[in-house]
Enzyme design. Structure first.
Site, short mmCIF file in Angstrom:
data_model
loop_
_atom_site.label_atom_id
_atom_site.label_comp_id
_atom_site.label_asym_id
_atom_site.label_seq_id
_atom_site.Cartn_x
_atom_site.Cartn_y
_atom_site.Cartn_z
N GLY A 73 93.18 48.61 41.97
CA GLY A 73 94.13 49.34 42.80
C GLY A 73 95.24 49.98 41.97
O GLY A 73 95.68 51.10 42.25
N ASN A 148 101.32 44.79 51.99
CA ASN A 148 100.77 43.55 51.44
C ASN A 148 101.53 42.31 51.87
O ASN A 148 100.96 41.22 51.95
CB ASN A 148 100.71 43.63 49.91
CG ASN A 148 101.94 44.23 49.29
OD1 ASN A 148 102.33 45.35 49.60
ND2 ASN A 148 102.58 43.47 48.41
N GLN A 176 95.26 46.92 50.67
CA GLN A 176 95.30 45.76 51.58
C GLN A 176 94.56 46.01 52.88
O GLN A 176 94.10 45.06 53.52
CB GLN A 176 96.76 45.37 51.88
CG GLN A 176 97.48 44.75 50.71
CD GLN A 176 96.90 43.40 50.28
OE1 GLN A 176 96.14 42.76 51.00
NE2 GLN A 176 97.26 42.97 49.09
N SER A 196 90.72 48.49 46.16
CA SER A 196 90.54 47.46 45.13
C SER A 196 89.52 46.45 45.62
O SER A 196 89.59 45.98 46.76
CB SER A 196 91.88 46.77 44.87
OG SER A 196 91.71 45.72 43.94
N ALA A 197 88.56 46.10 44.74
CA ALA A 197 87.45 45.22 45.16
C ALA A 197 87.92 43.80 45.48
O ALA A 197 87.43 43.18 46.43
CB ALA A 197 86.40 45.18 44.05
N HIS A 198 88.86 43.28 44.68
CA HIS A 198 89.13 41.84 44.80
C HIS A 198 89.91 41.47 46.06
O HIS A 198 90.02 40.29 46.40
CB HIS A 198 89.82 41.30 43.54
CG HIS A 198 91.25 41.66 43.34
ND1 HIS A 198 92.26 40.77 43.58
CD2 HIS A 198 91.85 42.79 42.90
CE1 HIS A 198 93.43 41.34 43.27
NE2 HIS A 198 93.20 42.57 42.86
N THR A 234 82.83 53.76 29.70
CA THR A 234 81.61 53.21 30.30
C THR A 234 81.97 52.42 31.56
O THR A 234 82.91 51.63 31.56
CB THR A 234 80.87 52.31 29.29
OG1 THR A 234 80.55 53.10 28.16
CG2 THR A 234 79.60 51.72 29.89
N CYS A 319 105.58 38.07 42.29
CA CYS A 319 105.25 39.14 41.34
C CYS A 319 104.22 38.62 40.36
O CYS A 319 103.89 37.44 40.33
CB CYS A 319 106.50 39.68 40.64
SG CYS A 319 107.19 38.56 39.44
N1 PLP Z 1 98.45 47.98 46.09
C1 PLP Z 1 98.66 46.96 46.91
C2 PLP Z 1 99.20 47.23 48.28
C3 PLP Z 1 98.40 45.65 46.51
O1 PLP Z 1 98.64 44.64 47.35
C4 PLP Z 1 97.91 45.44 45.20
C5 PLP Z 1 97.66 44.06 44.71
O2 PLP Z 1 98.36 43.14 45.06
C6 PLP Z 1 97.69 46.54 44.36
C7 PLP Z 1 97.96 47.80 44.85
C8 PLP Z 1 97.15 46.38 42.99
O3 PLP Z 1 95.75 46.22 43.00
P1 PLP Z 1 94.98 45.62 41.73
O4 PLP Z 1 95.34 44.19 41.66
O5 PLP Z 1 93.53 45.84 42.04
O6 PLP Z 1 95.42 46.41 40.55
#
Ligand code: PLP
Length: 378
Positions: A73, A148, A176, A196-198, A234, A319
């Protein structure tokens, strides 16, 4: 994978990997090729990447060619903001609820930064935006789809209409929201969107930038011509495979995730009855996110007490260094008094009703212990 043994209610930090994603990652590891190679193994790796691209595209209702895979992300946000900075935009408007990945990137972009305030419910103030857009200069506007910390869903489609009318660029951080609520990129009217995948049950370290036809993506790192020249290097084939599988599973599971709203609200009622405040309660929110605050019960004390009881949650704003600061989002909602006490509880694909109930039990027990201790001291 079986469900995590202790109670994990910190999905907004990261979600446990879904079984489908784990399987896809392991299968991808069996393929030796580089997706840029023309031989059979290379083509097999390319197939994995393109299958995943179609799966991620389906999650947000776009054609696969709109999806650029990146490292997460943070990079997706940076690619969008960097691209706008290269494309003649001279100012960036960011909502006060944005993640640091947007705020810090905007601050470093060289563009003039303006902050769009939130109202008391945690919703970005579009009246303010409309006025700001009427000023001189084309603007990049960054408005997240869901916050978030509070889970509050932002009025992205309405913002998009304003941004279009002002010939701006709307970037939406949907990190989110993706996999938690239905997303139609085109209907929202966004120009770019970060995923973001995770956060949805895929592996960490992989994400995507979705771009519409109005946005010109300018690569921020140079090298090979991967991702159609938008992102050199890659591809993370196994990570991308896991992302695709997780996106497909998350899309399938959207209706069942919506049910968590009932379990979340039941917990909210219990903590409110004990004196806590639920932040963003009157706004539309993600179904699995609860942000609460109880005066005198510091965020980190709550996190530690719940951890001792086997329940994993986050302070309102944890954080990346692991330190807990007063929640900037809660402050922006006009409640600086509650900012040091914010707690975020967030469920997901493997969460049960009992998890929410047990979290409530642990929180109430800890809160009454703190109250009793305070009474002793007084
Ligand atoms: N944007 C938001 C709203 C998020 O909550 C987060 C991660 O907490 C991110 C971006 C960052 O994503 P990543 O951890 O995949 O870099």
């Amino acid at each position: 994978m079986s469900k995590p043994s202790s109670i994990y209610l910190d999905y907004n930090a990261t979600a446990p990997i879904r079984p489908e994603a784990r399987d896809a990652v392991l299968r991808a590891f069996e393929v030796a090729g580089n997706p840029s190679s023309v031989h059979a193994s290379g083509r097999a790796a390319r197939d994995i990447v393109e299958t995943a691209r179609a799966q991620v595209a389906a999650l947000v209702g776009v054609v696969p060619g709109s999806v650029t895979f990146v490292s997460g992300g943070t990079e997706a946000n940076a690619l969008a903001i960097g691209s706008a900075a290269f494309s003649g935009f001279n100012r960036v408007i960011v909502s006060e609820g944005e993640h640091d990945a947007v705020l810090e990137t905007a601050a470093a972009s060289g563009l003039q930064v303006l902050k769009m305030p939130l109202d008391a419910d945690g919703v970005a103030r579009l009246d303010w935006l409309e006025e700001a857009l009427s000023d001189e200069g084309r603007a990049l506007v960054c408005l997240m789809l869901a916050n978030n910390e509070t889970g509050v869903i932002q009025p992205v489609a309405q913002a998009a209409a304003l941004v279009r009318a002002a010939d701006g660029w709307l970037h939406v951080d949907a990190v989110q929201a993706a996999g938690k609520i239905a997303i139609d990129f085109t209907a929202l009217g966004a120009d770019t969107m970060a995923l973001s995948a995770h956060k949805l049950g895929g592996p960490q370290g992989v994400g995507a930038l979705v771009a519409g036809t109005r946005a010109t993506i300018v690569r921020q790192q140079h090298g090979g011509g991967q991702e159609r020249g938008r992102r050199a290097g890659t591809e993370n084939v196994a990570g991308i495979a896991g992302f695709g599988a997780a996106a497909e599973a998350a899309l399938r599971d959207l209706p069942s995730l919506a049910n968590q709203g009932t379990w979340r609200d039941a917990l909210a009622e219990r903590v409110k009855a004990a004196g806590a405040v639920v932040l963003g309660e009157r706004a539309q929110r993600l179904p699995q996110t609860l942000c609460l605050a109880a005066e005198g019960f510091a965020s980190q004390i709550q996190v530690m007490n719940l951890d001792l009881a086997g329940v994993m949650v986050s302070a309102g704003s944890a954080c990346s260094s692991g330190k807990v600061k007063a929640s900037r989002v809660v402050e922006a909602m006009g409640r600086p008094d509650l900012a040091p006490f914010a707690l975020r509880v967030s469920g997901g694909w493997a969460t049960t009703e009992q998890d929410w109930i047990s979290c409530g039990d642990a929180w109430l027990a800890a809160y009454s212990r703190i109250g009793a201790r305070r009474r002793e001291v007084a």
